[in-house]
Design a protein around this motif. Structure first.
Motif, PDB file in Angstrom:
ATOM      1  N   ALA A  50     -22.376  45.991 -91.591  1.00  0.00           N
ATOM      2  CA  ALA A  50     -22.858  45.100 -92.640  1.00  0.00           C
ATOM      3  C   ALA A  50     -22.085  43.795 -92.635  1.00  0.00           C
ATOM      4  N   ILE A  51     -22.640  42.833 -93.377  1.00  0.00           N
ATOM      5  CA  ILE A  51     -21.993  41.529 -93.569  1.00  0.00           C
ATOM      6  C   ILE A  51     -21.324  41.565 -94.937  1.00  0.00           C
ATOM      7  N   ILE A  52     -20.016  41.513 -94.966  1.00  0.00           N
ATOM      8  CA  ILE A  52     -19.260  41.544 -96.221  1.00  0.00           C
ATOM      9  C   ILE A  52     -18.951  40.110 -96.608  1.00  0.00           C
ATOM     10  N   THR A  53     -19.383  39.704 -97.784  1.00  0.00           N
ATOM     11  CA  THR A  53     -19.176  38.306 -98.153  1.00  0.00           C
ATOM     12  C   THR A  53     -18.560  38.196 -99.544  1.00  0.00           C
ATOM     13  N   PHE A  54     -17.812  37.131 -99.762  1.00  0.00           N
ATOM     14  CA  PHE A  54     -16.988  36.962-100.960  1.00  0.00           C
ATOM     15  C   PHE A  54     -16.720  35.478-101.123  1.00  0.00           C
ATOM     16  N   TRP A  55     -16.225  35.098-102.294  1.00  0.00           N
ATOM     17  CA  TRP A  55     -15.899  33.695-102.512  1.00  0.00           C
ATOM     18  C   TRP A  55     -14.629  33.291-101.769  1.00  0.00           C
ATOM     19  N   VAL A  97     -13.050  36.215 -85.694  1.00  0.00           N
ATOM     20  CA  VAL A  97     -13.953  35.282 -85.027  1.00  0.00           C
ATOM     21  C   VAL A  97     -13.542  33.908 -85.524  1.00  0.00           C
ATOM     22  N   ARG A  98     -13.298  32.964 -84.610  1.00  0.00           N
ATOM     23  CA  ARG A  98     -12.800  31.660 -85.006  1.00  0.00           C
ATOM     24  C   ARG A  98     -13.921  30.637 -85.013  1.00  0.00           C
ATOM     25  N   LEU A 120     -23.132  37.421 -84.538  1.00  0.00           N
ATOM     26  CA  LEU A 120     -24.302  38.233 -84.200  1.00  0.00           C
ATOM     27  C   LEU A 120     -23.920  39.338 -83.223  1.00  0.00           C
ATOM     28  N   GLN A 121     -23.089  39.004 -82.240  1.00  0.00           N
ATOM     29  CA  GLN A 121     -22.665  39.996 -81.252  1.00  0.00           C
ATOM     30  C   GLN A 121     -21.787  41.065 -81.893  1.00  0.00           C
ATOM     31  N   VAL A 122     -20.919  40.651 -82.803  1.00  0.00           N
ATOM     32  CA  VAL A 122     -20.069  41.604 -83.519  1.00  0.00           C
ATOM     33  C   VAL A 122     -20.933  42.652 -84.230  1.00  0.00           C
ATOM     34  N   LEU A 123     -21.941  42.198 -84.942  1.00  0.00           N
ATOM     35  CA  LEU A 123     -22.823  43.112 -85.666  1.00  0.00           C
ATOM     36  C   LEU A 123     -23.635  43.980 -84.713  1.00  0.00           C
ATOM     37  N   MET A 148     -28.724  33.285 -93.121  1.00  0.00           N
ATOM     38  CA  MET A 148     -29.272  33.162 -91.765  1.00  0.00           C
ATOM     39  C   MET A 148     -28.699  34.225 -90.838  1.00  0.00           C
ATOM     40  N   LEU A 149     -27.423  34.560 -91.035  1.00  0.00           N
ATOM     41  CA  LEU A 149     -26.819  35.622 -90.227  1.00  0.00           C
ATOM     42  C   LEU A 149     -27.494  36.958 -90.499  1.00  0.00           C
ATOM     43  N   ALA A 150     -27.802  37.212 -91.767  1.00  0.00           N
ATOM     44  CA  ALA A 150     -28.490  38.453 -92.115  1.00  0.00           C
ATOM     45  C   ALA A 150     -29.898  38.488 -91.537  1.00  0.00           C
TER      46      ALA A 150
END
Length: 233
Positions: A50-55, A97-98, A120-123, A148-150
Motif C-alpha cells: 500500500a501507499i502510506i501517506t501523512f502530512w 527512494v530519493r 511504481l517499481q517498489v509497489l 496519481m501513484l495510486a
C-alpha cells in the motif's frame, strides 16, 4: 570550514542521521502507543502493498509503523537535510527512494520523474511505499502526486497520522513536530482509498480532496487520543 560545507560532509551527515535514528528509537521505546482502529494491522495487512501517506512534519516516526514482516520504503528529497533523513530511516530498517513527489514545474529538476517510476517499481515488487501528501512548501494541502501513484499502481492509499502527548513544534514551513520521550502516543489510520486506473482529471481532484479531508480527520483523532490539540496553526 563554512557551516554549509560542514553539513554537506558525508561524515557529518552520517553522524547526525545516526544520532537522529537512535533518539527516535528512544522516543518509541519510552512512549506507550495505542492504535486506531484497534485491529490496526489485521485491517491493514490484507491491502498490502500500500501507499502510506501523512502530512509533512509528521514523518520522523514513520519507520515505527513497520512491523518486522513488512517491506517498506519512504520517499525522501535530494536536499542535504534529506540525506540525513535517509540515513536515519535506513538505520531504522526502512529503505529510501530519493526525489520529489511534487508534480509542479520543478517535477523533473527535483528528480520527480525518476522517483515516480521508482515508487511504481517498489509497489510492483510487493513493498509498501510511504510518502508525504502535502504540496511542497504548502503545508496541509494534499497534492495530486499520491493520487496519481495510486492510479498508476492500482494500490490503495492509507491516510495515516501519529501523535505523542509530549512534543515540541518547530517554527518552519511545515511546523514539524519533535516528539519527546516518556509520554503516550497514538497511531491512527483511515480507510483505504482505491483510485481506478481510468480515473479522469475530475476524479483525481475528487480523490485529492478526499485524501486531504481524511488526513485532517486522522490527525485530529491522533492528537485527541493523547489528550492534545493539533496546534499546527
Amino acid at each position: 570550514m563554512k557551516l554549509s560545507d560542514l553539513t554537506r560532509a558525508p561524515a557529518f551527515q552520517r553522524m547526525v542521521g545516526t544520532l537522529a535514528a537512535e533518539y527516535l528509537r528512544l522516543v518509541w521505546l519510552t512512549n506507550k502507543f495505542s492504535y486506531y482502529p484497534e485491529n490496526f494491522y489485521e485491517r491493514f495487512d490484507p491491502h498490502l502493498p500500500a501507499i502510506i501517506t501523512f502530512w509533512h512534519g509528521q514523518h520522523f516516526m514513520i519507520p515505527f509503523l513497520k512491523r518486522d514482516y513488512h517491506k517498506a520504503k519512504v520517499l525522501i528529497s535530494r536536499h542535504r537535510d534529506g540525506e540525513m533523513n535517509a540515513i536515519a530511516a535506513e538505520r531504522l530498517g526502512v529503505g529510501t527512494v530519493r526525489g520529489s513527489g511534487d508534480h509542479g514545474g520543478d517535477f523533473r529538476r527535483k528528480g520527480g520523474v525518476t522517483a515516480f517510476k521508482s515508487m511504481l517499481q517498489v509497489l510492483e515488487d510487493g513493498c509498501n511505499m510511504a510518502t508525504t501528501a502535502d504540496v511542497p512548501k504548502v503545508s496541509r494541502v494534499a497534492g495530486r502526486g499520491v493520487i496519481m501513484l495510486a492510479r498508476e499502481s492500482g494500490r490503495p492509499i492509507f491516510p495515516f497520522a501519529l501523535a505523542t502527548s509530549r512534543f515540541r513544534r518547530l517554527n518552519n514551513w511545515d511546523r514539524s513536530v519533535i516528539h519527546l520521550p516518556f509520554g503516550r502516543g497514538a497511531m491512527v489510520a483511515g480507510d483505504p482509498i482505491y483510485v481506478p486506473r481510468d480515473a479522469t482529471d475530475e476524479d483525481i481532484e475528487r480523490f485529492r480532496q478526499q485524501l486531504e479531508t481524511d488526513l485532517r480527520d486522522v490527525t485530529r483523532r491522533a492528537y485527541a487520543t493523547v489528550g492534545r490539540e493539533d496546534d499546527h496553526g
